[in-house]
Design a protein around this motif. Structure first.
Motif, PDB file in Angstrom:
ATOM      1  N   VAL A 143       9.914   2.219  -3.930  1.00  0.00           N
ATOM      2  CA  VAL A 143      11.104   2.945  -4.683  1.00  0.00           C
ATOM      3  C   VAL A 143      10.592   4.376  -5.055  1.00  0.00           C
ATOM      4  O   VAL A 143       9.485   4.805  -5.197  1.00  0.00           O
ATOM      5  N   VAL A 144      11.827   5.191  -5.228  1.00  0.00           N
ATOM      6  CA  VAL A 144      11.277   6.489  -5.614  1.00  0.00           C
ATOM      7  C   VAL A 144      12.375   6.896  -6.721  1.00  0.00           C
ATOM      8  O   VAL A 144      13.720   6.584  -6.548  1.00  0.00           O
ATOM      9  N   ARG A 145      12.079   7.103  -8.050  1.00  0.00           N
ATOM     10  CA  ARG A 145      13.071   7.498  -8.982  1.00  0.00           C
ATOM     11  C   ARG A 145      12.868   8.889  -9.224  1.00  0.00           C
ATOM     12  O   ARG A 145      12.206   9.699  -9.309  1.00  0.00           O
ATOM     13  N   SER A 146      14.260   9.310  -9.244  1.00  0.00           N
ATOM     14  CA  SER A 146      14.482  10.574  -9.476  1.00  0.00           C
ATOM     15  C   SER A 146      15.715  10.839 -10.625  1.00  0.00           C
ATOM     16  O   SER A 146      16.746  10.606 -10.185  1.00  0.00           O
ATOM     17  N   ARG A 174      16.150   5.020  -5.732  1.00  0.00           N
ATOM     18  CA  ARG A 174      16.441   4.748  -4.030  1.00  0.00           C
ATOM     19  C   ARG A 174      15.182   4.264  -3.689  1.00  0.00           C
ATOM     20  O   ARG A 174      14.047   4.304  -4.236  1.00  0.00           O
ATOM     21  N   THR A 202      12.270   4.242  -0.757  1.00  0.00           N
ATOM     22  CA  THR A 202      11.541   5.133   0.078  1.00  0.00           C
ATOM     23  C   THR A 202      11.852   4.338   1.633  1.00  0.00           C
ATOM     24  O   THR A 202      12.589   3.578   1.825  1.00  0.00           O
ATOM     25  N   GLU A 203      11.306   5.366   2.424  1.00  0.00           N
ATOM     26  CA  GLU A 203      11.335   4.935   4.003  1.00  0.00           C
ATOM     27  C   GLU A 203      10.735   3.372   4.128  1.00  0.00           C
ATOM     28  O   GLU A 203      11.322   2.732   4.903  1.00  0.00           O
ATOM     29  N   ALA A 204       9.609   3.286   3.667  1.00  0.00           N
ATOM     30  CA  ALA A 204       9.036   1.632   3.470  1.00  0.00           C
ATOM     31  C   ALA A 204       9.907   0.874   2.755  1.00  0.00           C
ATOM     32  O   ALA A 204      10.184  -0.365   3.555  1.00  0.00           O
ATOM     33  N   ARG A 206      15.493  -3.983   5.307  1.00  0.00           N
ATOM     34  CA  ARG A 206      15.972  -4.097   6.611  1.00  0.00           C
ATOM     35  C   ARG A 206      15.458  -5.399   6.831  1.00  0.00           C
ATOM     36  O   ARG A 206      16.315  -6.398   7.184  1.00  0.00           O
ATOM     37  N   GLY A 209       0.744  -1.184  -0.009  1.00  0.00           N
ATOM     38  CA  GLY A 209      -0.090  -0.009   0.134  1.00  0.00           C
ATOM     39  C   GLY A 209       0.957   1.360   0.011  1.00  0.00           C
ATOM     40  O   GLY A 209       0.106   2.348  -0.014  1.00  0.00           O
ATOM     41  N   VAL A 210       2.198   1.067  -0.013  1.00  0.00           N
ATOM     42  CA  VAL A 210       3.025   2.280  -0.112  1.00  0.00           C
ATOM     43  C   VAL A 210       4.037   2.187  -1.146  1.00  0.00           C
ATOM     44  O   VAL A 210       4.612   0.893  -1.455  1.00  0.00           O
ATOM     45  N   PRO A 211       4.582   3.152  -1.727  1.00  0.00           N
ATOM     46  CA  PRO A 211       5.643   3.035  -2.610  1.00  0.00           C
ATOM     47  C   PRO A 211       6.819   2.722  -1.995  1.00  0.00           C
ATOM     48  O   PRO A 211       6.994   2.964  -0.889  1.00  0.00           O
ATOM     49  N   ALA A 259      12.656  -0.156   5.199  1.00  0.00           N
ATOM     50  CA  ALA A 259      12.205  -0.893   6.200  1.00  0.00           C
ATOM     51  C   ALA A 259      12.085  -2.542   5.624  1.00  0.00           C
ATOM     52  O   ALA A 259      12.632  -3.367   6.359  1.00  0.00           O
ATOM     53  N   LEU A 260      11.447  -2.486   4.751  1.00  0.00           N
ATOM     54  CA  LEU A 260      11.295  -3.810   3.820  1.00  0.00           C
ATOM     55  C   LEU A 260      12.769  -4.427   3.839  1.00  0.00           C
ATOM     56  O   LEU A 260      12.951  -5.506   3.900  1.00  0.00           O
TER      57      LEU A 260
END
Lengths: 325, 325
Positions: free
Chosen positions: B49-52, B57, B59-61, B67, B45-47, B64-65
């Motif tokens: 990866v974030v693509r810039s 990179r 995301t925080e989620a 880790r 339910g949350v992104p 966590a995953l």
DNA sequence: TCGCATTATAAGGATTGCTTTGGGTTTCAC
DNA sequence: GTGAAACCCAAAGCAATCCTTATAATGCGA
């Protein structure tokens, strides 16, 4: 390759002692359990269950997998829980970068509301001028960047100083009016005066400029009015600007947002025309708008901006006339 | 529901920094990675990866995953490795239950060979008579049960004493001939005698019987020969039987396997007809024959049985004539 | 500005998974 | 011993998923 699904089924079989009971526990049919176990056995190459009569037990390999499954499935549920907390706004981190005058008024309200509504969401803040803020956003150092931009002479609203924001999500927060700052007792601050002041009326003054973008925009503004400002001081410390003006060392043009937290002693505030404004925006990356913590923070920033705009429009702020934008 | 596959893809993306590189690392195509990440994001339910620009990179989620993924995937590979060791006979456990006379000759050879060929496989042994051994097998206490059965008068070869082995895998190991045991100097042990002895010739003797099944079969055997044996002693301790016979207290019929480890002093061994035999079998559960350690142990048991049979056929054992089975 | 690299999207094909149905086996109760 | 219930497997049908190829769009560097 062992899939987590297999381990869930294996655990259910081990706990319940039969395929049918495991199926009921898992909410599926018994053949599904049978197939999953068979797939697992094919994946690992050895039987994992042994059926003797009606009873079903695990083989040595099955016991080994079951032993590992406990930790693996616990880790999976822990991961799911942690991410679910982020999805449910019970956890999360939002890193903000804001330009200095934004931090003093806009950001505190928004952050306070986010923290009150979602105590688990941590919002952190650093300060940087717009170009650097956008760079931090693109570098992944922050999730939201508060920036501003002046309307360019061509009318296109790009980022400041050639910075292109077309790859970013640009959320307009508010139009920040610019005002002139002159020493108290300055002729333009006479009591009877009404309506906006033209910058050209300050053509012969000494000028005190702010940050590089503000200074650049000041020059544009003045040249549109037909003169080049004589800039003698430049500092992005707004109380210092006010002090310099109060001391009679020059005049300045500052955004209203920058003045909200500054004690205006010894200076007079002159309204300028509607073309003298800057747009305050929140920037983020397209992927991040789907992150709940980022989304809610953006929402609260918008609300805080609306609140500030409403205060200005009712004249409650600084006693200025309506912007009438 | 988070699947292990998702975490593998996420880890590859995090390590390589791009979808394409992750695809190369995983040995699949780039759209597959794209779809897996999308599926993961939909699952949580949350992104993640974030693509810039070109860089990707987490995301925080996603962090966590990632880790959690380290431990989860490590657990999975550990589980796979442990089970693969069992599949590759580098580990494993085989619990045997054998009838007492089987442990002394057949089992030691087989177990020694298994241990020599596969040092990681642990073979343990307990002793029990066939009915109890089959029960232990069905109860999951052992993987292999060594048992024996006498041919029933009707010719059907079930387990002993009404025990049905139709739900088990019955692996015939060897036909264990029975021999008569009389005191040295008994008339039937005269030197000139050739050919098998008929049990009826012992109708008037006192008898010493063995375990319950052996005793039951002895009665059947004698009644087929037209008399009922007068059983005065019953013990499953074979050296004790030999001692009783040597002391002139009676005669006995014992399987050859039982005599291999017994010193035959003061007794004479009489060959009996080919109908006087018992079948030594290895029992296991159908599911367990696919367990490598069980399979290889069964194979070694067969080989050990063949070795014993060959020794007997060449007359190397006890100086008896060929069975000619 | 051109070329290379990366990603998203769409469609086709194959695999997989789940369910339903039917049959065989075991177990328990009467 | 016989009937009923429970359990499991096997096969068939259907749906969902997954992977691939092909294509378009975007970003970055020379």
């Amino acid at each position: 390759m062992i899939e987590a699904r297999y381990l869930r089924v294996l655990r259910a079989v081990a706990q319940s002692g039969s395929f049918s009971a495991a199926a009921r526990e898992l909410g599926c049919t018994q053949p599904a359990v049978s197939q999953q176990i068979k797939a697992l056995e094919q994946a690992v190459g050895v039987p994992v269950v042994v059926r003797s009569g009606r009873t079903t037990r695990l083989t040595e390999a099955g016991e080994a997998l079951h032993r590992h499954a406990a930790g693996i499935l616990a880790g999976l549920t822990a991961a799911e829980e942690e991410v679910a907390a982020m999805a449910g706004l019970r956890a999360g981190r939002v890193r903000l970068v804001a330009f200095p005058s934004g931090s003093s008024s806009l950001v505190p309200h928004a952050v306070a509301e986010v923290r009150a509504a979602h105590p688990g969401v941590r919002v952190s803040l650093v300060e940087a001028e717009p170009p650097e803020a956008a760079a931090m956003l693109r570098a992944g150092d922050v999730e939201i960047a508060l920036a501003f931009r002046y309307p360019s002479p061509s009318g296109a609203r790009l980022g400041p100083a050639g910075d292109d924001w077309s790859d970013l999500v640009v959320r307009s927060l508010l139009d920040d009016r610019l005002v002139g700052l002159v020493p108290a007792g300055h002729p333009l601050a006479a009591a009877g005066r009404v309506g906006p002041v033209n910058v050209a009326e300050l053509a012969d003054e000494h000028w005190i400029a702010g940050c590089p973008q503000c200074r650049s925009h000041l020059v544009d503004l003045c040249e549109s009015a037909g003169f080049t400002p004589l800039i003698e001081f430049a500092t992005d410390d707004y109380p210092a600007v006010v002090g310099l003006v109060a001391a009679g060392l020059g005049v300045a043009v500052l955004p209203l947002l920058a003045l909200e937290a500054v004690r205006l002693a010894g200076v007079a505030v002159l309204p300028l025309g509607p073309e003298a404004c800057r747009e305050v925006v929140a920037l983020t990356l397209p992927d991040l708008v789907n992150v709940p913590a980022v989304d809610v923070t953006l929402g609260r920033l918008s609300r805080a901006a609306l609140r500030i705009s409403a205060l200005r429009d009712t004249g409650a702020s600084l006693g200025l006339p309506h912007t009438g934008a």
